[in-house]
Each structure stands twice: as C-alpha cells, then as structure tokens.
Write an enzyme that holds these catalytic residues in place. Structure first.
Site, PDB file in Angstrom:
ATOM      1  N   ASP A 125       0.433  -1.476  -0.510  1.00  0.00           N
ATOM      2  CA  ASP A 125      -0.385  -0.104  -0.547  1.00  0.00           C
ATOM      3  C   ASP A 125       0.916   1.326  -0.318  1.00  0.00           C
ATOM      4  O   ASP A 125       2.244   1.062  -0.338  1.00  0.00           O
ATOM      5  CB  ASP A 125      -0.809  -0.212   1.283  1.00  0.00           C
ATOM      6  CG  ASP A 125      -0.145   0.869   2.498  1.00  0.00           C
ATOM      7  OD1 ASP A 125       1.244  -0.451   2.452  1.00  0.00           O
ATOM      8  OD2 ASP A 125      -1.317   0.563   3.357  1.00  0.00           O
ATOM      9  N   ASP A 144       2.195   3.633   2.669  1.00  0.00           N
ATOM     10  CA  ASP A 144       3.417   3.401   3.366  1.00  0.00           C
ATOM     11  C   ASP A 144       3.866   1.926   3.412  1.00  0.00           C
ATOM     12  O   ASP A 144       4.960   1.948   4.115  1.00  0.00           O
ATOM     13  CB  ASP A 144       2.957   4.204   4.451  1.00  0.00           C
ATOM     14  CG  ASP A 144       2.069   3.410   5.314  1.00  0.00           C
ATOM     15  OD1 ASP A 144       0.784   2.791   4.545  1.00  0.00           O
ATOM     16  OD2 ASP A 144       2.165   3.550   6.438  1.00  0.00           O
ATOM     17  N   ASP A 170       2.854  -0.904   4.816  1.00  0.00           N
ATOM     18  CA  ASP A 170       2.833  -1.668   5.988  1.00  0.00           C
ATOM     19  C   ASP A 170       1.926  -3.285   5.647  1.00  0.00           C
ATOM     20  O   ASP A 170       1.898  -3.602   5.697  1.00  0.00           O
ATOM     21  CB  ASP A 170       3.135  -1.090   7.185  1.00  0.00           C
ATOM     22  CG  ASP A 170       1.520   0.061   6.351  1.00  0.00           C
ATOM     23  OD1 ASP A 170       0.672   0.178   5.863  1.00  0.00           O
ATOM     24  OD2 ASP A 170       0.664   0.867   7.850  1.00  0.00           O
TER      25      ASP A 170
END
Ligand code: VG1
Ligand code: CO
Length: 542
Positions: free
Chosen positions: A276, A278, A280
C-alpha cells in the site's frame, strides 16, 4: 535562530486508528501541520539532544510537511534528525530505523492506503522509541495539547536539501539524509533464507509485485530484483508518485484489480503481491488463488520455522478482533497463546515488547513480527517467498493442505464507504441497543450464541479499550462484526466482517461469497443497512 510563533488551536486534530488523517487542503491551512507537530513534542519529555527519524510515503505535500517538522523538531531541542532521501521512508523502514539507531521516536508522513494528490489525503503519525505507533495514552495527550496550543517553536533557515545524502549542521543540531532502503534490506537479510529464494528465482519461478506507485517501489526493486535476482520487470508501478498515478494505493481486490486479473489468467506467474501507500500492507495472490489476509497470517505462522529468523518457533500469535480465527487454530496446534486485540497496530506493541507474541496480523492486509513494531508489507512477501522456496509447492497447494489440516475460515469484509455520518452512528447505536436481546434468537439455520461490543484489557500495561466493534457470534463459530473506520476522511465507512468455519473434511473449495451468502444477507438485515444508509451493496468487497 529559534523563534516562538503565536498560533490558535484547530479543534479537529484527533488521531484515529493510525495517526491524524485529513484532506490535503486541511493540512495546508495556516499552522495546521505546525500545531500538530508542536503538540506531539508538547506531550513528550526528555528528548533534548536525542535522535528523531522523519520520513513519508512520498505523497503530495510530503516534502513541505517534512521541512516544517525538521524545523520544529530542532527548535524544540532534538539533536539529530534522520530523514530518508527524497523524504521517502516506508512505515516499516521508519520503525526499523528508530530501533537500529536507538532513536527517541519518529514522525511518519502518510495517509497509508488513502488516495493522494492535491485533492487526496495526507496524514501525520508519531512513533515511540520501540519503533511502534504511539499508544492511546500518548495520542490522547497529543490531542489534548492541540486543543489549547498557543505557540509553536521553529527556526529561521532555508530548506534542507532532502536529495543530498549526508549530514548538515543546523541550529545547534544536525540533519542527516540517509538511503531509505539500506538499513531495512540488511534487517530482511537477517530474517530470511535469501540463498533459497535466489535459487527459487533462478529455477524459473515467476513473480509480479505491484508497488502501486507508492513507497515500496524502491525497496522491492532493490531487494527482489537486485539482491534476490528476480528478473527485471518483476516489480511494476515501482516509482513513487505524489498522486500514486491517480489510484487508491490500497492492495485489495478492487484497487489492485490489474494484478488480480493477471493472477487469474492462464499466463499468470507463480506468485503475485502488492503493497500500500506506506508499505505496511501486503496482498498475496497465487496463480488462480487469492489468499485472504487472515489465512495468510495463519499460513505464515504455521510455516514460519522455515525462515532462519523464526527457526526457534513462535512465542505467541496476535490478531485484531475482526481478523478471522484461522490463526488461533494454528496457535492451538503449536501449543502457544493466541491474543485478540482491537483494530490498529498500536495494540500489538506491548505484546511484542513483552515477548508474548512473535507474529501479528490484521484482516486488512497487515502482517508483521517482532522484527519491527509496525506491520510490514515486504516482510510478509519475503516470508511467503522463503516458505515457497523451501517447500517448493504452489500457493494453491499450500492453501489446500492448510485447510485440510486446520479447516477453513471462510471470510469476507464488506465496506460501505462515505456513508452519511449520522446514519452510520445511528446504525451502530441501534445495533448496540439490540445486543442484550440477540443471544438465543434464531435466524433461519443460524442461532445467535453471544453478542457484545468488544473491549480489550491489555495484559501488559493494564489499559482498557472499550467499544471496539459489535460482534454477533453464532453457534458453530460463525460471526458478523460491525465497526466504523477510524482512517477515513469523508463521512463514515461502515465495515462489516463476515466469517464461517468449515472443519477439515468439509466443503473447503467454495468461493467465499457463495460460502457466506446466508451470513451476508443476515448481516444486511440485522443492521438494517439499506434502510439506514440507503446503500444496497458495499463499495468494496475483500
Ligand atoms: C484500517 C484497518 C486497520 C489498520 C488501519 C491502518 O483501519 O481496518 O486494520 O490497522 O487501517 O492501516 P480502520 O479504522 O479504517 O478500519 V494503514 O495501512 O492505513 O496504516
Ligand atoms: Co499502510
């Protein structure tokens, strides 16, 4: 050089499931970022001269917010600010860097899976010295400071060049620009059998990794194609863009549809994955088979010993409440404890720090371990690759074998996005009011065994979290859970989580939407979703 600037509070700076998330235009209001960052520091103590890590997912407004955060951090007395080159650091890489440097904490600029660009979302999150998201007592204190803030501190200086590696002295402290990938890649090397994965790729194994124009691109290029020798072109959409190419950087079957379609086609590679905004979250798809995040957690836990970092076994497995119970069955077989926490990674931190859990996961495509204190998308992908490299089976074979051993928790999540706020709150209130009368009622073949609003008592620090989601539990282990999202920025998002257990020897090969059809219909009726929200169907099905 240090200047104190007068400001007025914004009353809406309440952190949600994972930090403060708002529209970019809201963050662009005068002093909006400054107020929140200063409020973070106002709620902390003892950081004078210490190290702070700052990085973001590269979305629109990332660089501007980082320059502000650097100035305010130095003015408040931090000694050393470590920033990812170009302002880029994935969320797990921030966590790893905080731990590797023994930093005081970190600031992550991201709205994760939310869309970006000038009309999209932005976010700020504070992580503590263990590398994990600030627990609720810290985010509550930050919010309290935002309500009364009158001044913030900053320095007069020109912008730091975020693209030049190395250190510069500033305001009695220093700023250091580091390669975002190096420390993270070194950590991955300590956990996984890279030789086995290299041999797997060398044998002709093919993979597609969709970085969704988000932060994982540079990490995936360097580790998968660089270190592990996957062919060039394995990673697609690998350049972070401020607007993620106009897409939602949310790795699910709706927003990663191109990957899904490829994996279901006759020419599919052996393994597909995505991450995704960022970095994570992770999406795992084998050739012709989607692995739900809840199943992925269970399958990874069951096979974790094949990776050197977990060769000594797991201490415990933790999952968020709405995540399916598949991992609990693995924990039972391994003879270790299973923990059930509220939604959001911040609730895993204490269990990991205390050595009670080794692997954690959420149904929303988050999986991780005690190597950092965040969920970690590429970590999950590498653990899958390590397991496949050692076992030399397909994803479909591994899944079939897992279900034949443990049974299958059929699972789906239906999201109703951008619902009117009062309608969503009314729906939840009505469900809560019905809780006492539900147990014992029959709906067709489904008998309600118990119903509650989930609350959590943290076994480590004794804190309590209430009203974390309405659960309706049926005889035989089926379940419907309702909660409102704490990461959305427009109206309310109603999440409905639906699960049914099929024991080994039962019908294990069904499509989840078919297997769950009765429960899905009941989930709509029980909560009067159409009547209260006007929605006939969910906006996203995963
Ligand atoms: C969602 C997910 C939750 C996850 C959170 C942050 O929260 O359901 O499991 O921890 O996003 O993920 P909510 O409150 O909207 O349901 V991320 O990757 O956006 O930092
Ligand atoms: Co995320």
């Amino acid at each position: 050089m240090i200047r104190t600037v007068k400001t007025k509070p914004y009353l809406d700076q309440k952190p949600g499931t994972s930090g403060l998330r708002k529209k970019v235009s809201e963050f662009q209001q005068p002093n909006y970022v400054e107020n929140f960052v200063q409020s973070i520091f106002n709620s902390l103590e003892g950081f004078s001269g210490k190290t702070l890590v700052i990085g973001g997912d590269g979305r629109y407004y990332n660089r501007e917010a980082i320059q502000k955060a650097i100035r305010i951090a130095l003015a408040n007395g931090f000694g050393r600010i470590v920033v990812g080159k170009g302002g880029i650091l994935s969320t797990p890489a921030v966590s790893a860097l905080i731990r590797a440097l023994g930093a005081y904490g970190g600031i992550i600029l991201s709205a994760s899976h939310n869309p970006g660009g000038p009309d999209g979302d932005f976010g700020i999150k504070y992580n503590i010295g263990n590398g994990g998201p600030a627990p609720e007592k810290v985010t509550d204190a930050i919010f309290a400071h935002t309500q009364t803030i009158a001044t913030y501190k900053t320095i007069d200086s020109s912008d730091v060049d975020l693209d030049a590696l190395g250190g510069v002295a500033l305001a009695g402290g220093g700023v250091e620009i580091v390669d975002p990938v190096v420390n993270y890649a070194a950590l991955m090397r300590t956990l996984f059998d890279f030789d086995a994965v290299r041999a797997l790729f060398a044998s002709g194994f093919r993979m597609r990794f969709d970085a969704m124009h988000a932060v994982t691109g540079p990490y995936a290029h360097a580790i998968l194609e660089g270190i592990l020798g996957a062919p060039a072109g394995t990673v697609v959409n690998g350049t972070p863009l401020p607007d993620f190419g106009g897409h939602h950087p949310d790795p699910n079957l709706t927003y990663a549809k191109a990957l899904y379609d490829e994996m279901m086609s006759p020419a599919a590679p052996d393994f597909g994955a995505a991450s995704d905004g960022d970095g994570d979250r992770n999406l795992i798809i084998g050739r012709g088979v989607f692995v739900t995040p809840s199943d992925s957690l269970a399958m990874l836990a069951a096979n974790a010993r094949l990776a050197p970092g977990y060769a000594n076994g797991l201490k415990g497995i933790a999952r968020s409440m709405p995540t399916s119970a598949a991992a609990d069955r693995v924990a039972a077989k391994l003879g270790i404890r299973a923990y059930e926490t509220p939604t959001g990674w911040k609730f895993f931190g204490n269990l990991l720090d205390a050595g009670l859990a080794t692997i954690c996961g959420e149904e929303s495509a988050g999986t991780g371990s005690n190597h950092v204190r965040e969920k970690d998308g590429l970590w999950a992908v590498l653990l899958w690759l390590n397991i496949l490299a050692r076992r030399r089976v397909s994803v479909a074979e591994l899944a079939r074998e897992h279900w034949a051993t443990y049974g299958r928790n059929y699972y789906t999540r239906h999201d109703f996005e951008e619902v009117e706020l009062t309608a969503a709150n009314g729906l939840m209130d009505a469900l809560r009011a019905e809780l006492p009368s539900l147990p014992g009622q029959n709906f067709g073949a489904l008998k309600v065994e118990a119903a509650d609003d989930f609350s959590y008592h943290d076994p480590v620090d004794g804190s309590d979290a209430e009203r974390q989601g309405v659960r309706v539990m049926f005889a035989g282990g089926s379940r419907v859970v309702y909660r409102l999202s704490g990461t959305g920025t427009v109206g309310a998002t109603l999440r409905v989580y639906i699960e049914r257990y099929e024991p080994p020897g039962g019908d294990l090969g069904l499509d989840a939407q078919v297997a769950l059809a009765d429960l899905i219909a009941l989930s709509r009726a029980l909560a009067q979703i159409e009547k209260r929200t006007g929605r006939k169907a969910p906006s996203v099905v995963t």
